[in-house]
Design an enzyme around this catalytic site. Structure first.
Site, short mmCIF file in Angstrom:
data_model
loop_
_atom_site.label_atom_id
_atom_site.label_comp_id
_atom_site.label_asym_id
_atom_site.label_seq_id
_atom_site.Cartn_x
_atom_site.Cartn_y
_atom_site.Cartn_z
N LEU A 34 0.92 -1.34 0.00
CA LEU A 34 0.07 -0.01 0.09
C LEU A 34 0.82 1.23 0.03
CD1 LEU A 34 -2.84 -1.15 2.47
CD2 LEU A 34 -2.64 -1.24 -0.04
N CYS A 35 2.25 1.12 -0.07
CA CYS A 35 2.86 2.24 -0.26
C CYS A 35 2.75 3.05 -1.47
CB CYS A 35 4.48 1.96 -0.02
SG CYS A 35 4.98 1.69 1.40
N HIS A 36 2.73 4.43 -1.61
CA HIS A 36 2.72 4.97 -2.74
C HIS A 36 4.09 4.97 -3.50
CE1 HIS A 36 -0.67 6.95 -0.47
NE2 HIS A 36 -0.98 7.13 -1.57
N MET A 95 9.13 4.66 5.15
CA MET A 95 9.13 3.34 4.54
C MET A 95 10.24 3.17 3.63
SD MET A 95 6.98 1.81 6.09
CE MET A 95 7.17 0.05 5.28
N GLU A 96 10.69 4.27 2.79
CA GLU A 96 11.66 4.20 1.85
C GLU A 96 13.05 4.10 2.63
OE1 GLU A 96 8.21 4.86 -0.07
OE2 GLU A 96 8.92 5.93 1.47
N ASP A 139 24.00 -11.30 2.93
CA ASP A 139 23.99 -12.29 1.82
C ASP A 139 25.60 -12.45 1.34
OD1 ASP A 139 23.10 -14.06 -0.28
OD2 ASP A 139 23.56 -12.21 -1.50
#
Length: 161
Positions: free
Chosen positions: A79-81, A117-118, A132
């Site tokens: 739901l992030c833009h 969020m970014e 990794d």
């Protein structure tokens, strides 16, 4: 904060998940910082710091991965833009006393919605990339403490953890 009065912005009146409509919000300069840590053995930490890892400069690779992660946030979090980020930084602080690396990400733009969020995604992807690249040497590494440490801009104002 009275949690009974707080409503989740991504849930509508019927409880259905939805993308928040930001059409009528004003464009403002928005910036967010996030941090996280990856703890590793002393041997692995020394390999990273001295750039003696057989995979090369793992910090440079993690930095690029973090930047790419921020740019892909809307593809990863439903739901992030999608945002036109104007700046993404991913920096690393070597903490020898704990055999860990602190990752700090900054995301910035002028837009209608925040970039927390970014920033969190940049930090997470950088940490995952370090894991990794080093897991063959140290499968016991631990990623921890991922959080937003500050944000500016927008209706809810500025804050720092």
């Amino acid at each position: 904060m009275d949690t009974a009065a707080v409503k989740f912005s991504h849930i509508d009146e019927s409880g259905t998940a939805n993308m928040v409509d930001v059409t009528d919000k004003a464009d403002t300069v928005r910036e967010a910082y996030a941090e996280g840590f990856i703890k590793m053995s002393r041997q692995t930490f020394d390999m990273v710091v001295k750039q003696k890892h057989k995979k090369g400069d793992v910090i440079a690779t993690a930095r690029i991965a973090g930047i790419q992660g921020a740019k892909q946030c809307a593809n990863l979090i439903p739901l992030c833009h999608p945002l036109a980020l104007s700046k993404v930084d991913v920096d690393f602080e070597m903490q020898a006393e704990h055999s860990q690396i602190r990752i700090v990400s900054r995301c910035k733009l002028t837009g209608k919605t925040g970039v927390e969020m970014e920033a969190l995604t940049a930090t997470s992807v950088a940490a995952l990339t370090l894991f990794d690249m080093c897991k063959a040497v140290d499968p016991l590494m631990e990623i921890h403490g991922i959080k937003v440490i500050s944000k500016t801009g927008g209706k809810s104002g500025d804050w720092t953890r």
